[in-house]
Scaffold this motif. Structure first.
Motif, PDB file in Angstrom:
ATOM      1  N   LEU A  45      -8.806  25.498  40.173  1.00  0.00           N
ATOM      2  CA  LEU A  45      -8.881  24.099  39.755  1.00  0.00           C
ATOM      3  C   LEU A  45      -7.870  23.901  38.636  1.00  0.00           C
ATOM      4  N   LEU A  46      -6.943  22.966  38.841  1.00  0.00           N
ATOM      5  CA  LEU A  46      -5.995  22.563  37.801  1.00  0.00           C
ATOM      6  C   LEU A  46      -6.455  21.213  37.281  1.00  0.00           C
ATOM      7  N   ALA A  47      -6.524  21.064  35.966  1.00  0.00           N
ATOM      8  CA  ALA A  47      -6.958  19.804  35.366  1.00  0.00           C
ATOM      9  C   ALA A  47      -5.978  19.437  34.262  1.00  0.00           C
ATOM     10  N   GLY A  48      -5.251  18.349  34.443  1.00  0.00           N
ATOM     11  CA  GLY A  48      -4.221  17.991  33.487  1.00  0.00           C
ATOM     12  C   GLY A  48      -4.371  16.585  32.945  1.00  0.00           C
ATOM     13  N   ARG A  49      -3.855  16.406  31.740  1.00  0.00           N
ATOM     14  CA  ARG A  49      -3.761  15.091  31.115  1.00  0.00           C
ATOM     15  C   ARG A  49      -2.988  15.238  29.826  1.00  0.00           C
ATOM     16  N   ASP A  50      -2.607  14.126  29.245  1.00  0.00           N
ATOM     17  CA  ASP A  50      -1.970  14.167  27.934  1.00  0.00           C
ATOM     18  C   ASP A  50      -3.044  14.468  26.893  1.00  0.00           C
ATOM     19  N   VAL A  51      -2.696  15.356  25.971  1.00  0.00           N
ATOM     20  CA  VAL A  51      -3.638  15.799  24.945  1.00  0.00           C
ATOM     21  C   VAL A  51      -2.958  15.702  23.580  1.00  0.00           C
ATOM     22  N   GLY A  52      -3.699  15.218  22.596  1.00  0.00           N
ATOM     23  CA  GLY A  52      -3.194  15.194  21.231  1.00  0.00           C
ATOM     24  C   GLY A  52      -3.019  16.615  20.723  1.00  0.00           C
ATOM     25  N   VAL A  53      -1.849  16.908  20.161  1.00  0.00           N
ATOM     26  CA  VAL A  53      -1.542  18.265  19.706  1.00  0.00           C
ATOM     27  C   VAL A  53      -2.584  18.755  18.703  1.00  0.00           C
ATOM     28  N   GLY A  54      -3.035  17.896  17.824  1.00  0.00           N
ATOM     29  CA  GLY A  54      -4.006  18.297  16.814  1.00  0.00           C
ATOM     30  C   GLY A  54      -5.400  18.579  17.357  1.00  0.00           C
ATOM     31  N   GLY A  55      -5.672  18.184  18.584  1.00  0.00           N
ATOM     32  CA  GLY A  55      -6.997  18.381  19.158  1.00  0.00           C
ATOM     33  C   GLY A  55      -7.077  19.464  20.211  1.00  0.00           C
ATOM     34  N   MET A  56      -6.064  20.325  20.280  1.00  0.00           N
ATOM     35  CA  MET A  56      -6.015  21.350  21.337  1.00  0.00           C
ATOM     36  C   MET A  56      -7.204  22.301  21.326  1.00  0.00           C
ATOM     37  N   VAL A  57      -7.561  22.818  20.179  1.00  0.00           N
ATOM     38  CA  VAL A  57      -8.649  23.802  20.104  1.00  0.00           C
ATOM     39  C   VAL A  57      -9.955  23.174  20.579  1.00  0.00           C
ATOM     40  N   GLN A  58     -10.243  21.969  20.116  1.00  0.00           N
ATOM     41  CA  GLN A  58     -11.468  21.286  20.529  1.00  0.00           C
ATOM     42  C   GLN A  58     -11.447  20.989  22.025  1.00  0.00           C
ATOM     43  N   ARG A  59     -10.290  20.578  22.551  1.00  0.00           N
ATOM     44  CA  ARG A  59     -10.180  20.271  23.977  1.00  0.00           C
ATOM     45  C   ARG A  59     -10.440  21.519  24.814  1.00  0.00           C
ATOM     46  N   HIS A  60      -9.903  22.669  24.393  1.00  0.00           N
ATOM     47  CA  HIS A  60     -10.156  23.922  25.107  1.00  0.00           C
ATOM     48  C   HIS A  60     -11.651  24.216  25.141  1.00  0.00           C
ATOM     49  N   ARG A  61     -12.315  24.066  24.021  1.00  0.00           N
ATOM     50  CA  ARG A  61     -13.762  24.324  23.971  1.00  0.00           C
ATOM     51  C   ARG A  61     -14.523  23.413  24.924  1.00  0.00           C
ATOM     52  N   GLU A  62     -14.167  22.135  24.932  1.00  0.00           N
ATOM     53  CA  GLU A  62     -14.850  21.176  25.803  1.00  0.00           C
ATOM     54  C   GLU A  62     -14.654  21.514  27.278  1.00  0.00           C
ATOM     55  N   VAL A  63     -13.407  21.770  27.670  1.00  0.00           N
ATOM     56  CA  VAL A  63     -13.128  22.073  29.072  1.00  0.00           C
ATOM     57  C   VAL A  63     -13.780  23.394  29.476  1.00  0.00           C
ATOM     58  N   LYS A  64     -13.696  24.402  28.615  1.00  0.00           N
ATOM     59  CA  LYS A  64     -14.324  25.692  28.914  1.00  0.00           C
ATOM     60  C   LYS A  64     -15.827  25.518  29.134  1.00  0.00           C
ATOM     61  N   ALA A  65     -16.484  24.716  28.320  1.00  0.00           N
ATOM     62  CA  ALA A  65     -17.929  24.495  28.467  1.00  0.00           C
ATOM     63  C   ALA A  65     -18.249  23.832  29.810  1.00  0.00           C
ATOM     64  N   ILE A  66     -17.438  22.868  30.218  1.00  0.00           N
ATOM     65  CA  ILE A  66     -17.664  22.191  31.500  1.00  0.00           C
ATOM     66  C   ILE A  66     -17.443  23.158  32.654  1.00  0.00           C
ATOM     67  N   VAL A  67     -16.359  23.937  32.596  1.00  0.00           N
ATOM     68  CA  VAL A  67     -16.057  24.916  33.644  1.00  0.00           C
ATOM     69  C   VAL A  67     -17.187  25.933  33.761  1.00  0.00           C
ATOM     70  N   THR A  68     -17.629  26.467  32.643  1.00  0.00           N
ATOM     71  CA  THR A  68     -18.694  27.473  32.630  1.00  0.00           C
ATOM     72  C   THR A  68     -19.993  26.909  33.198  1.00  0.00           C
ATOM     73  N   ARG A  69     -20.291  25.660  32.850  1.00  0.00           N
ATOM     74  CA  ARG A  69     -21.518  25.005  33.344  1.00  0.00           C
ATOM     75  C   ARG A  69     -21.520  24.920  34.872  1.00  0.00           C
ATOM     76  N   HIS A  70     -20.344  24.878  35.473  1.00  0.00           N
ATOM     77  CA  HIS A  70     -20.243  24.779  36.935  1.00  0.00           C
ATOM     78  C   HIS A  70     -19.966  26.130  37.598  1.00  0.00           C
ATOM     79  N   GLY A  71     -20.116  27.224  36.845  1.00  0.00           N
ATOM     80  CA  GLY A  71     -19.987  28.560  37.415  1.00  0.00           C
ATOM     81  C   GLY A  71     -18.569  29.071  37.535  1.00  0.00           C
ATOM     82  N   GLY A  72     -17.631  28.435  36.825  1.00  0.00           N
ATOM     83  CA  GLY A  72     -16.237  28.845  36.902  1.00  0.00           C
ATOM     84  C   GLY A  72     -15.820  29.774  35.778  1.00  0.00           C
ATOM     85  N   ASP A  73     -14.638  30.347  35.945  1.00  0.00           N
ATOM     86  CA  ASP A  73     -14.009  31.201  34.932  1.00  0.00           C
ATOM     87  C   ASP A  73     -12.837  30.431  34.358  1.00  0.00           C
TER      88      ASP A  73
END
Length: 94
Positions: A45-73
């Protein structure tokens, strides 16, 4: 915190297409593409969008949590337009 936005693509692997599709729906405003297993035994699964540079760490955490919730790596992501980036025009979902 920088307000500059850049295109960014997250990568995640799933055991089946259905779980990848559920995750894609849960990602909301991301542009998503799902690819059949090729060189890896899992669905990509590729998921892309424009992201604010200052919010990268938080965005990674959010996406990782969603992926994990659906059984992904979650496999991180990459900035910029790269081969396989779902934001490139003309890319079709598998």
């Amino acid at each position: 915190m920088s307000s500059r936005a850049i295109p960014y693509t997250h990568w995640a692997y799933f055991p089946d297409r259905a779980s990848a599709e559920r995750c894609a729906l849960d990602l909301g405003d991301y542009v998503t593409r799902i690819r059949e297993p090729d060189e890896y035994p899992k669905w990509l699964l590729l998921a892309g969008r424009d992201v604010g540079v200052g919010g990268m760490v938080q965005r990674h955490r959010e996406v990782k949590a969603i992926v994990t919730r659906h059984g992904g790596d979650y496999d991180g992501g990459e900035a910029g337009l790269l081969e396989g980036d779902p934001t490139l025009p003309g890319r079709e979902e598998s």
